[in-house]
Design an enzyme around this catalytic site. Structure first.
Site, PDB file in Angstrom:
ATOM      1  CG  ASP A  85      26.407 -20.345 -23.953  1.00  0.00           C
ATOM      2  OD1 ASP A  85      25.821 -21.301 -23.628  1.00  0.00           O
ATOM      3  OD2 ASP A  85      27.487 -19.896 -24.305  1.00  0.00           O
ATOM      4  CG  ASP A 133      26.955 -15.370 -24.292  1.00  0.00           C
ATOM      5  OD1 ASP A 133      28.134 -15.003 -24.025  1.00  0.00           O
ATOM      6  OD2 ASP A 133      26.805 -16.255 -25.334  1.00  0.00           O
ATOM      7  CG  HIS A 160      30.389 -22.035 -26.207  1.00  0.00           C
ATOM      8  ND1 HIS A 160      30.789 -21.107 -25.231  1.00  0.00           N
ATOM      9  CD2 HIS A 160      30.842 -23.110 -25.631  1.00  0.00           C
ATOM     10  CE1 HIS A 160      31.696 -21.611 -24.553  1.00  0.00           C
ATOM     11  NE2 HIS A 160      31.595 -22.807 -24.490  1.00  0.00           N
ATOM     12  CG  HIS A 164      30.583 -20.452 -33.078  1.00  0.00           C
ATOM     13  ND1 HIS A 164      30.422 -20.830 -34.168  1.00  0.00           N
ATOM     14  CD2 HIS A 164      31.562 -19.667 -32.967  1.00  0.00           C
ATOM     15  CE1 HIS A 164      31.315 -20.377 -35.144  1.00  0.00           C
ATOM     16  NE2 HIS A 164      32.138 -19.461 -34.430  1.00  0.00           N
ATOM     17  CG  ASP A 224      41.451 -22.844 -32.882  1.00  0.00           C
ATOM     18  OD1 ASP A 224      41.546 -24.352 -33.305  1.00  0.00           O
ATOM     19  OD2 ASP A 224      42.312 -22.241 -32.525  1.00  0.00           O
ATOM     20  CD  GLU A 270      28.925 -18.248 -28.804  1.00  0.00           C
ATOM     21  OE1 GLU A 270      30.035 -18.474 -29.183  1.00  0.00           O
ATOM     22  OE2 GLU A 270      28.318 -18.559 -27.485  1.00  0.00           O
TER      23      GLU A 270
END
EC number: 2.7.7.7
Length: 235
Positions: A157, A7, A152, A57, A52, A9
């Protein structure tokens, strides 16, 4: 089989528009078992995150200032991923960001290094048509504890997705059949006569048949009239 649940970010939603990776989390599975041999990086994206994205995160621009740039961690990352099967939720998103970072360094795309990719979002949509299939929804549906996920995070994750993937594919183990031919003490083949065995046939009672029809109706509704079982029933 070696699998890596991965995963990322990012600073935003579009690699093509200049958004960059800020965090990479990898969890290793060997023969569907967690090994603990995980990999985690924070990465200096050389740009600020969109407002946003920060809400998603929570990784501040200041925190990332002294972190290594992607070019400084790329060799370790690729060595870790080499020949593995990747498991990624909404794989095109993460792959596009990784490929863009590799392209900036003049490196070939990720597919030249890894074995293959499983998109767990596609898998979830096939298993649960018409349902919400985000990571939180899957955790709730499959009994995976995600109480620590307030924001997140790539490693968190990836750890949750590893549990989700194992739960989604758990039934596969039960389908493995022992196809070895039985042998005697001297190694000779033992023939087993099954002709005298009569398997009992248990018919569904009225209550069970009604419950079955109710489930089929729910599946048919979720599939918008495309349920295969209904088509077989009408055939």
């Amino acid at each position: 089989m070696r699998q890596i649940v991965l995963d990322t970010e990012t600073t935003g939603l579009s690699a093509e528009s200049g958004d960059r990776i800020i965090e990479i989390g990898c969890v290793e599975l060997l023969n569907r078992k967690l090994t603990g041999n995980n990999l985690h990086f924070y990465v200096n994206p050389e740009r600020d995150s969109h407002e946003d994205a920060l809400k998603v995160h929570g990784i501040s621009n200041e925190f990332l200032r002294d972190k290594p740039k992607f070019g400084q961690i790329v060799n370790e990352l690729l060595d870790y991923l080499r020949d593995a099967e990747l498991i990624i939720h909404n794989a095109p998103f993460d792959i596009s960001f990784l490929n863009k970072e590799l392209d900036r360094l003049g490196r070939p795309p990720l597919k030249t290094v890894i074995g293959s990719v499983i998109d767990s979002l596609v898998m979830a949509k096939e298993m649960f048509p018409g349902k919400r299939n985000g990571l939180d929804a899957l955790c709730d549906r499959l009994g995976v504890d995600n109480s620590g996920r307030t924001l997140h995070g790539a490693l968190l994750d990836a750890e949750l997705l590893a549990d989700v993937y194992i739960n989604m594919t758990r039934g596969q183990d039960a389908l493995i059949m022992d196809l070895e031919t039985p042998t005697g003490e001297g190694g000779e083949v033992v023939l087993v006569d099954l002709s005298g065995i009569e398997l009992p046939v248990l018919r569904a009672n009225e209550q069970e048949a009604l419950a079955h029809d109710t489930v089929l109706a729910e599946i048919d509704k979720a599939c918008r009239g495309q349920a295969v079982w209904r088509q077989l029933q009408l055939a």
